[in-house]
Design an enzyme around this catalytic site. Structure first.
Site, mmCIF file in Angstrom:
data_model
loop_
_atom_site.group_PDB
_atom_site.id
_atom_site.type_symbol
_atom_site.label_atom_id
_atom_site.label_comp_id
_atom_site.label_asym_id
_atom_site.label_seq_id
_atom_site.Cartn_x
_atom_site.Cartn_y
_atom_site.Cartn_z
ATOM 1 N N GLY A 1 0.993 -1.253 0.009
ATOM 2 C CA GLY A 1 0.099 -0.117 -0.035
ATOM 3 C C GLY A 1 0.966 1.220 0.020
ATOM 4 N N VAL B 1 0.237 4.504 5.017
ATOM 5 C CA VAL B 1 -0.386 3.670 5.621
ATOM 6 C C VAL B 1 0.832 2.518 6.269
ATOM 7 C CG1 VAL B 1 -2.125 1.783 5.771
ATOM 8 C CG2 VAL B 1 -2.567 3.777 4.405
ATOM 9 N N GLU C 1 5.719 -3.284 1.057
ATOM 10 C CA GLU C 1 5.503 -2.936 -0.411
ATOM 11 C C GLU C 1 4.914 -1.724 -0.579
ATOM 12 O OE1 GLU C 1 7.629 -4.508 -2.270
ATOM 13 O OE2 GLU C 1 8.029 -6.457 -1.571
ATOM 14 N N CYS D 1 1.859 1.088 -8.690
ATOM 15 C CA CYS D 1 2.731 1.297 -7.822
ATOM 16 C C CYS D 1 4.274 1.562 -8.554
ATOM 17 C CB CYS D 1 3.152 0.423 -6.483
ATOM 18 S SG CYS D 1 3.568 -1.353 -7.020
#
Length: 451
Positions: free
Chosen positions: A191, A195, A213, A247
């Site tokens: 995420g 977070v 990650e 990402c």
């Protein structure tokens, strides 16, 4: 799921971990992975339909970026697992002559896998493959933002594994917090960095190990000697697949001023080739996951244009649709220059000297990925040597994720630890040293001491 049921799930799995430690060997682990592969293959149409319902992901993208990576991870793991599990002998040092030493990988125990919404199937079950390969039990928390896919994941796991081996817990932020309150042995989170800090703080309460990650603003550099058509095709693919919600997508592009105009034209041509003159009508172009994120992206564009940026291509938006968009004249005062974009908006920034680019990259948190397009190998090597990033792609984008033999992960703000293949097996394993006495002379040094 309420807190009592979560606690009961964790307690049941914790109790099974100790029993399974002696009977979940190579064949049992390979059997579990083979069963998972069979269920995924049988439920392929359900997976495709769920991702279409959640955010309009095209079927080829579901197969290429969600299903095949998990199946490849299973195949690669089953092929190499016997070697990964093998004890390794270690030669003695001078101080330990007369002993024998071994290193034995063992399961961490009960693991929590928290998956994101952007690749909800792949990023839930990929880590699960590594967790099972290492002999662990797992609780999987899929994203509440992709409810159809989360339900398919729950169905697949329920029909594949006993609940004391793998369980799924669905729900929103409150459920995630309840899970983080539990004493897991390892937490694998995918995420945002923001977070990720919350997850790491929660893990610290139980001293749980973590693999994070995360993400960040992954830069792309196009050098003066780049093959512009090739660079444009790879950048368009890496940026606009899944509508930019990746990402490791190129976040922004530095292009040498001498080729800026030609590169921009090549990039526009690559976008038209991929999605046609009207991407909104293309069956190959996904949508933003929900209205909230679509509004966030429109806000980034509005802030940038209000402060002087210029949209040079795209920009059309309707509901959860946002066209592939190129934007220029970015300044540090704009939100789009500071925040991870995570959508189909690509800033193009001209540069004159490489030092300028490297200094800007090194002034930011370390990115998850960095991409370089240039025929001159020395140009690329200088950038690799003078910057730090989770991974690097030279004359390509995003494909390092697909290489089962490479570690995938970030550094500092973009992640902690690595995944995939052997590196995923390591992430979910404790490496236990075992030293056995044979004819050591060390007892001669025990008290009482003599001159």
């Amino acid at each position: 799921m309420d807190g009592d049921r979560i606690e009961a799930t964790v307690t049941r799995q914790k109790a099974a971990v100790a029993e399974r430690r002696l009977r979940f060997g190579l064949e049992e682990r390979k059997g579990a992975l083979a069963h998972l592969r069979q269920t995924i293959e049988r439920r392929e149409r359900d997976i495709v339909e769920a991702l279409r319902r959640d955010f309009g992901k095209p079927e080829p993208e579901v197969i290429l970026t969600e299903i095949l990576p998990v199946l490849q991870e299973i195949r690669h793991t089953m092929r190499h697992l016997k070697r990964w599990m093998r004890e390794r002998r270690v030669a003695p040092t001078l101080a330990t002559l007369g002993t024998s030493a071994r290193i034995r990988p063992e399961p961490r125990g009960l693991c929590l896998i928290i998956a994101p919404w952007n690749y909800p199937f792949n990023l839930a079950l990929g880590p699960l493959v590594s967790a099972l390969a290492a002999g662990n039990s797992a609780v999987v928390k899929p994203s509440e933002m992709t409810p159809a896919t989360s339900q398919v994941i729950a169905d697949i796991i329920e029909e594949t594994f006993p609940p004391d081996l793998v369980a799924v817990v669905q729900g929103g932020r409150e459920v995630s917090q309840q899970l983080l309150d539990q004493p897991f042995d390892h937490i694998f989170f995918t995420g945002s960095p923001e977070v990720g800090k919350i997850v790491m703080a929660a893990a610290a309460r139980h001293l749980s190990s973590v693999t994070l990650e995360l993400g960040g603003k992954s830069p792309t550099i196009v050098g003066p000697g780049a093959d512009l058509d090739k660079a444009a095709r790879w950048i368009a693919f890496g940026k606009f697949v899944n509508a930019g919600q990746t990402c490791i997508a190129p976040d922004h592009v530095f292009v040498h001023r001498s080729i800026e105009a030609r590169f921009s034209e090549a990039l526009r041509a690559a976008i038209r080739h991929a999605y046609g003159a009207d991407p909104q009508a293309s069956r190959d172009y996904a949508r933003i996951v929900n209205a909230h994120h679509a509004e966030r992206l429109r806000g980034l564009l509005q802030d940038a244009t209000d402060k002087g940026a210029r949209i040079s291509f795209g920009g059309e938006a309707e509901g959860t649709y946002l066209a592939p968009t190129l934007i220029e004249a970015i300044t540090p005062q704009m939100d789009i220059d500071r925040e991870e974009i995570f959508g189909p908006v690509l800033p193009i920034m001209a540069y004159d000297g490489l030092d300028e680019v490297i200094n800007r990259i090194n002034a930011r948190p370390k990115p998850l990925a960095l991409y370089i397009f240039e025929k001159d190998a020395a140009f690329a090597e200088e950038i690799v040597a003078r910057t730090s990033s989770g991974g690097v792609g030279v004359n390509l984008t995003t494909m390092h994720y697909s290489h089962a033999g490479l570690p995938f992960g970030g550094v500092n703000n973009s992640g902690i630890g690595a995944a995939h293949g052997y590196f995923g097996f390591q992430a979910f394993s404790h490496v236990k040293p075992i030293l056995k006495e044979r004819w050591s002379a060390v007892p001669m040094l025990f008290p009482p001491y003599r001159p």
